[in-house]
Design a protein around this motif. Sequence first.
Motif, PDB file in Angstrom:
ATOM      1  N   HIS A   1       7.817  -4.102  -8.472  1.00 44.82           N
ATOM      2  CA  HIS A   1       6.751  -4.759  -7.658  1.00 44.82           C
ATOM      3  C   HIS A   1       6.680  -4.538  -6.554  1.00 44.82           C
ATOM      4  CE1 HIS A   1      11.208  -5.835  -5.891  1.00 44.82           C
ATOM      5  NE2 HIS A   1      10.682  -6.181  -5.036  1.00 44.82           N
ATOM      6  N   LEU A   2       7.079  -3.820  -5.358  1.00 46.71           N
ATOM      7  CA  LEU A   2       6.766  -3.493  -4.196  1.00 46.71           C
ATOM      8  C   LEU A   2       5.378  -2.707  -3.904  1.00 46.71           C
ATOM      9  CD1 LEU A   2      10.256  -1.451  -2.769  1.00 46.71           C
ATOM     10  CD2 LEU A   2       9.496  -3.910  -2.857  1.00 46.71           C
ATOM     11  N   ALA A   3       4.882  -2.704  -4.829  1.00 44.40           N
ATOM     12  CA  ALA A   3       2.938  -1.962  -5.016  1.00 44.40           C
ATOM     13  C   ALA A   3       2.104  -3.538  -5.064  1.00 44.40           C
ATOM     14  CB  ALA A   3       2.862  -1.052  -6.240  1.00 44.40           C
ATOM     15  N   ALA A   4       2.883  -4.794  -5.315  1.00 42.63           N
ATOM     16  CA  ALA A   4       1.593  -6.233  -5.404  1.00 42.63           C
ATOM     17  C   ALA A   4       1.818  -6.255  -3.799  1.00 42.63           C
ATOM     18  CB  ALA A   4       2.580  -6.718  -6.592  1.00 42.63           C
ATOM     19  N   PRO A   5       0.751  -6.915  -2.748  1.00 42.69           N
ATOM     20  CA  PRO A   5       0.371  -7.379  -1.901  1.00 42.69           C
ATOM     21  C   PRO A   5       1.395  -8.734  -1.639  1.00 42.69           C
ATOM     22  CG  PRO A   5      -2.037  -7.351  -2.823  1.00 42.69           C
ATOM     23  CD  PRO A   5      -0.467  -6.387  -4.139  1.00 42.69           C
ATOM     24  N   THR A   6       1.936  -9.339  -0.814  1.00 44.52           N
ATOM     25  CA  THR A   6       2.798 -10.880  -0.520  1.00 44.52           C
ATOM     26  C   THR A   6       0.973 -11.663  -0.477  1.00 44.52           C
ATOM     27  OG1 THR A   6       3.981  -9.176  -0.596  1.00 44.52           O
ATOM     28  CG2 THR A   6       3.723 -11.863   0.270  1.00 44.52           C
ATOM     29  N   VAL A   7       1.967 -12.957  -0.487  1.00 46.91           N
ATOM     30  CA  VAL A   7       0.199 -14.089  -0.161  1.00 46.91           C
ATOM     31  C   VAL A   7       1.336 -15.154  -0.654  1.00 46.91           C
ATOM     32  CG1 VAL A   7      -1.409 -14.722  -1.404  1.00 46.91           C
ATOM     33  CG2 VAL A   7      -1.748 -13.078  -1.395  1.00 46.91           C
ATOM     34  N   GLY A   8       1.982 -15.850   0.564  1.00 47.33           N
ATOM     35  CA  GLY A   8       2.583 -17.276   1.534  1.00 47.33           C
ATOM     36  C   GLY A   8       4.218 -16.816   0.348  1.00 47.33           C
TER      37      GLY A   8
ATOM     38  N   ALA B   1       0.835  -1.185   0.020  1.00 50.38           N
ATOM     39  CA  ALA B   1      -0.290   0.577  -0.094  1.00 50.38           C
ATOM     40  C   ALA B   1       0.559   1.476   0.313  1.00 50.38           C
ATOM     41  CB  ALA B   1      -1.228   0.225   1.054  1.00 50.38           C
ATOM     42  N   LEU B   2       1.829   1.466   0.903  1.00 49.36           N
ATOM     43  CA  LEU B   2       2.827   3.028   0.879  1.00 49.36           C
ATOM     44  C   LEU B   2       3.693   2.630  -0.169  1.00 49.36           C
ATOM     45  CD1 LEU B   2       4.299   4.631   2.431  1.00 49.36           C
ATOM     46  CD2 LEU B   2       5.601   2.953   3.316  1.00 49.36           C
ATOM     47  N   ALA B   3       4.458   1.441  -1.337  1.00 45.56           N
ATOM     48  CA  ALA B   3       4.089   1.789  -2.279  1.00 45.56           C
ATOM     49  C   ALA B   3       3.919   2.173  -3.876  1.00 45.56           C
ATOM     50  CB  ALA B   3       5.282   0.442  -3.117  1.00 45.56           C
ATOM     51  N   GLN B   4       2.675   1.859  -3.792  1.00 41.18           N
ATOM     52  CA  GLN B   4       1.104   1.962  -4.077  1.00 41.18           C
ATOM     53  C   GLN B   4       1.344   3.508  -4.341  1.00 41.18           C
ATOM     54  OE1 GLN B   4       0.068   0.526  -7.653  1.00 41.18           O
ATOM     55  NE2 GLN B   4      -0.974   2.347  -7.770  1.00 41.18           N
ATOM     56  N   GLY B   5       0.931   4.007  -2.809  1.00 36.95           N
ATOM     57  CA  GLY B   5       0.586   5.602  -2.593  1.00 36.95           C
ATOM     58  C   GLY B   5       1.679   6.232  -2.946  1.00 36.95           C
ATOM     59  N   LEU B   6       3.017   5.496  -2.736  1.00 34.22           N
ATOM     60  CA  LEU B   6       4.652   6.602  -3.197  1.00 34.22           C
ATOM     61  C   LEU B   6       4.426   6.754  -5.689  1.00 34.22           C
ATOM     62  CD1 LEU B   6       7.139   5.154  -1.220  1.00 34.22           C
ATOM     63  CD2 LEU B   6       5.725   7.951  -1.102  1.00 34.22           C
TER      64      LEU B   6
END
Length: 197
Positions: A134-141, A96-101
């Motif tokens: 790539h930091l703007a994508a959420p992490t799953v597993g 969310a932070l990366a997406q905001g930036l």
Amino acid sequence: MIAFLSGVVREVREHSAIVLTGGVGYEVLCPASTLAKLKVGDVAELHTRLVVREDAWTLFGFSETDSLKLFELLTSVTGVGPKLGLALLSAMPVSALAQGLLSGDSKLLSSVSGVGKKTAERLVLELQNKVPEHLAAPTVGGKRQRVISTAGQDAVEALLALGFRDAQVRSVVSELLASDSEQSADQLIRKSLGRLR
């Protein structure tokens, strides 16, 4: 330079943890997401950054390299010290932070306690083209997923219209999408309201 720390967690505090390694207990300041993963008696493995000032040596620790990378980018901006960088990383997920930036959302950044309008605008100005996408994508597993969906964006806008805080809304919606990326805006809004109230 201390780049990595592995040891037994002796204590978890509000903003830090005590990690015992080699007979020495290190106090490590961590974002909320890292502290939530630490349990007394468990072995912690933290990516660290040692910040040396005239009056103190402070060790900052992160459970993921992505968090450390974003911390380093945030603190490279004039006027943003390590404690403010930690506050930003504690307020919302890395994605969310990366997406905001990346999207130039200074309103999201200024919704974090301690971040004024000018600081938020400076963060966007200096980091918008430096944050890896790539930091703007959420992490799953442990794997990065795609950036917030259209339904997610619709849900965020609807929740903001109801008066909820930007950082909280984006954090909750990102988490919900990370567990199931195919949810509709209505489903996301309903589930988010249960968490936000």
